[in-house]
Write a protein that holds these residues in place. Sequence first.
Motif, PDB file in Angstrom:
ATOM      1  N   GLY A 281       0.811  -1.214   0.000  1.00  0.00           N
ATOM      2  CA  GLY A 281       0.000   0.000   0.000  1.00  0.00           C
ATOM      3  C   GLY A 281       0.846   1.266   0.000  1.00  0.00           C
ATOM      4  O   GLY A 281       0.530   2.242  -0.682  1.00  0.00           O
ATOM      5  N   TYR A 282       1.932   1.242   0.771  1.00  0.00           N
ATOM      6  CA  TYR A 282       2.829   2.385   0.855  1.00  0.00           C
ATOM      7  C   TYR A 282       3.451   2.662  -0.519  1.00  0.00           C
ATOM      8  O   TYR A 282       3.517   3.799  -0.971  1.00  0.00           O
ATOM      9  CB  TYR A 282       3.910   2.094   1.895  1.00  0.00           C
ATOM     10  N   LYS A 283       3.874   1.595  -1.180  1.00  0.00           N
ATOM     11  CA  LYS A 283       4.491   1.725  -2.503  1.00  0.00           C
ATOM     12  C   LYS A 283       3.481   2.226  -3.530  1.00  0.00           C
ATOM     13  O   LYS A 283       3.822   3.031  -4.396  1.00  0.00           O
ATOM     14  CB  LYS A 283       5.053   0.362  -2.926  1.00  0.00           C
ATOM     15  N   LYS A 284       2.225   1.800  -3.423  1.00  0.00           N
ATOM     16  CA  LYS A 284       1.200   2.250  -4.367  1.00  0.00           C
ATOM     17  C   LYS A 284       0.966   3.753  -4.229  1.00  0.00           C
ATOM     18  O   LYS A 284       0.874   4.466  -5.229  1.00  0.00           O
ATOM     19  CB  LYS A 284      -0.109   1.502  -4.154  1.00  0.00           C
ATOM     20  N   ILE A 285       0.905   4.250  -3.011  1.00  0.00           N
ATOM     21  CA  ILE A 285       0.722   5.692  -2.794  1.00  0.00           C
ATOM     22  C   ILE A 285       1.913   6.454  -3.367  1.00  0.00           C
ATOM     23  O   ILE A 285       1.747   7.475  -4.045  1.00  0.00           O
ATOM     24  CB  ILE A 285       0.527   5.997  -1.300  1.00  0.00           C
ATOM     25  N   GLN A 286       3.117   5.946  -3.139  1.00  0.00           N
ATOM     26  CA  GLN A 286       4.308   6.599  -3.685  1.00  0.00           C
ATOM     27  C   GLN A 286       4.333   6.540  -5.210  1.00  0.00           C
ATOM     28  O   GLN A 286       4.690   7.522  -5.862  1.00  0.00           O
ATOM     29  CB  GLN A 286       5.575   5.943  -3.125  1.00  0.00           C
ATOM     30  N   ASP A 287       3.974   5.405  -5.769  1.00  0.00           N
ATOM     31  CA  ASP A 287       3.980   5.270  -7.228  1.00  0.00           C
ATOM     32  C   ASP A 287       2.967   6.194  -7.896  1.00  0.00           C
ATOM     33  O   ASP A 287       3.239   6.752  -8.962  1.00  0.00           O
ATOM     34  CB  ASP A 287       3.710   3.821  -7.639  1.00  0.00           C
ATOM     35  N   ASP A 288       1.790   6.335  -7.281  1.00  0.00           N
ATOM     36  CA  ASP A 288       0.778   7.247  -7.833  1.00  0.00           C
ATOM     37  C   ASP A 288       1.306   8.680  -7.870  1.00  0.00           C
ATOM     38  O   ASP A 288       1.104   9.402  -8.853  1.00  0.00           O
ATOM     39  CB  ASP A 288      -0.513   7.191  -7.014  1.00  0.00           C
ATOM     40  N   TYR A 289       1.983   9.080  -6.815  1.00  0.00           N
ATOM     41  CA  TYR A 289       2.530  10.435  -6.784  1.00  0.00           C
ATOM     42  C   TYR A 289       3.685  10.583  -7.775  1.00  0.00           C
ATOM     43  O   TYR A 289       3.793  11.601  -8.460  1.00  0.00           O
ATOM     44  CB  TYR A 289       2.986  10.803  -5.375  1.00  0.00           C
ATOM     45  N   GLU A 290       4.519   9.587  -7.863  1.00  0.00           N
ATOM     46  CA  GLU A 290       5.636   9.643  -8.822  1.00  0.00           C
ATOM     47  C   GLU A 290       5.132   9.683 -10.259  1.00  0.00           C
ATOM     48  O   GLU A 290       5.741  10.327 -11.110  1.00  0.00           O
ATOM     49  CB  GLU A 290       6.585   8.467  -8.610  1.00  0.00           C
ATOM     50  N   LEU A 291       4.035   9.008 -10.526  1.00  0.00           N
ATOM     51  CA  LEU A 291       3.436   9.060 -11.858  1.00  0.00           C
ATOM     52  C   LEU A 291       2.993  10.483 -12.183  1.00  0.00           C
ATOM     53  O   LEU A 291       3.240  10.989 -13.276  1.00  0.00           O
ATOM     54  CB  LEU A 291       2.254   8.090 -11.944  1.00  0.00           C
ATOM     55  N   TYR A 292       2.361  11.146 -11.224  1.00  0.00           N
ATOM     56  CA  TYR A 292       1.957  12.542 -11.414  1.00  0.00           C
ATOM     57  C   TYR A 292       3.185  13.422 -11.606  1.00  0.00           C
ATOM     58  O   TYR A 292       3.211  14.277 -12.489  1.00  0.00           O
ATOM     59  CB  TYR A 292       1.140  13.025 -10.217  1.00  0.00           C
ATOM     60  N   ARG A 293       4.211  13.203 -10.785  1.00  0.00           N
ATOM     61  CA  ARG A 293       5.425  14.031 -10.870  1.00  0.00           C
ATOM     62  C   ARG A 293       6.165  13.809 -12.183  1.00  0.00           C
ATOM     63  O   ARG A 293       6.798  14.726 -12.698  1.00  0.00           O
ATOM     64  CB  ARG A 293       6.378  13.699  -9.713  1.00  0.00           C
ATOM     65  N   SER A 294       6.102  12.609 -12.735  1.00  0.00           N
ATOM     66  CA  SER A 294       6.802  12.358 -13.996  1.00  0.00           C
ATOM     67  C   SER A 294       6.110  13.064 -15.166  1.00  0.00           C
ATOM     68  O   SER A 294       6.760  13.427 -16.139  1.00  0.00           O
ATOM     69  CB  SER A 294       6.900  10.859 -14.270  1.00  0.00           C
ATOM     70  N   LYS A 295       4.807  13.276 -15.042  1.00  0.00           N
ATOM     71  CA  LYS A 295       4.067  13.957 -16.108  1.00  0.00           C
ATOM     72  C   LYS A 295       4.084  15.469 -15.937  1.00  0.00           C
ATOM     73  O   LYS A 295       3.939  16.198 -16.919  1.00  0.00           O
ATOM     74  CB  LYS A 295       2.618  13.472 -16.128  1.00  0.00           C
ATOM     75  N   ASN A 296       4.223  15.946 -14.709  1.00  0.00           N
ATOM     76  CA  ASN A 296       4.169  17.383 -14.430  1.00  0.00           C
ATOM     77  C   ASN A 296       5.378  17.799 -13.598  1.00  0.00           C
ATOM     78  O   ASN A 296       5.669  17.181 -12.588  1.00  0.00           O
ATOM     79  CB  ASN A 296       2.904  17.729 -13.629  1.00  0.00           C
TER      80      ASN A 296
END
Length: 143
Positions: free
Chosen positions: A44-59
């Motif tokens: 769960g911790y990794k999923k929250i981090q991955d979701d944010y990293e996905l946003y950061r990689s696009k913006n």
Amino acid sequence: MEGILFFFILFLAALLIFIKHIKWWIKLFVALYYGILIYFFSKGYKKIQDDYELYRSKNEYNPNDPADVKALENYWDPLADYAGNFEVFFHLPVLILLTFSYYKWIKNGKNKTQRILIVLSLIPVSLIYLWIAILIGMLGYQP
């Protein structure tokens, strides 16, 4: 996060190995409990981090952009809640195990000197556990 959980696992493994008065099946249950708990927490911790990293990689992050600030809040708030919800499940069983073990060790001490030394050993164990508890609590810290 992996380093913090490594120290927690090391601390727990030392407890389970060196506590002789607890039956093997209880040790196995505790090991399975923490194995499952750490698996689900990490996932769960990794999923929250991955979701944010996905946003950061696009913006590219801009602190003046309300959408970026909102995305950062949407990262930290769930992360803090997630770590806070799991914290009790990490700490309560270890505290019960430590309390029971020290009670048994003090009760079965052969003389007063041995009992005093057992009580004094509680100081470094408590400090190490407090340090680990703070590190686990900081996994959900919101700056």
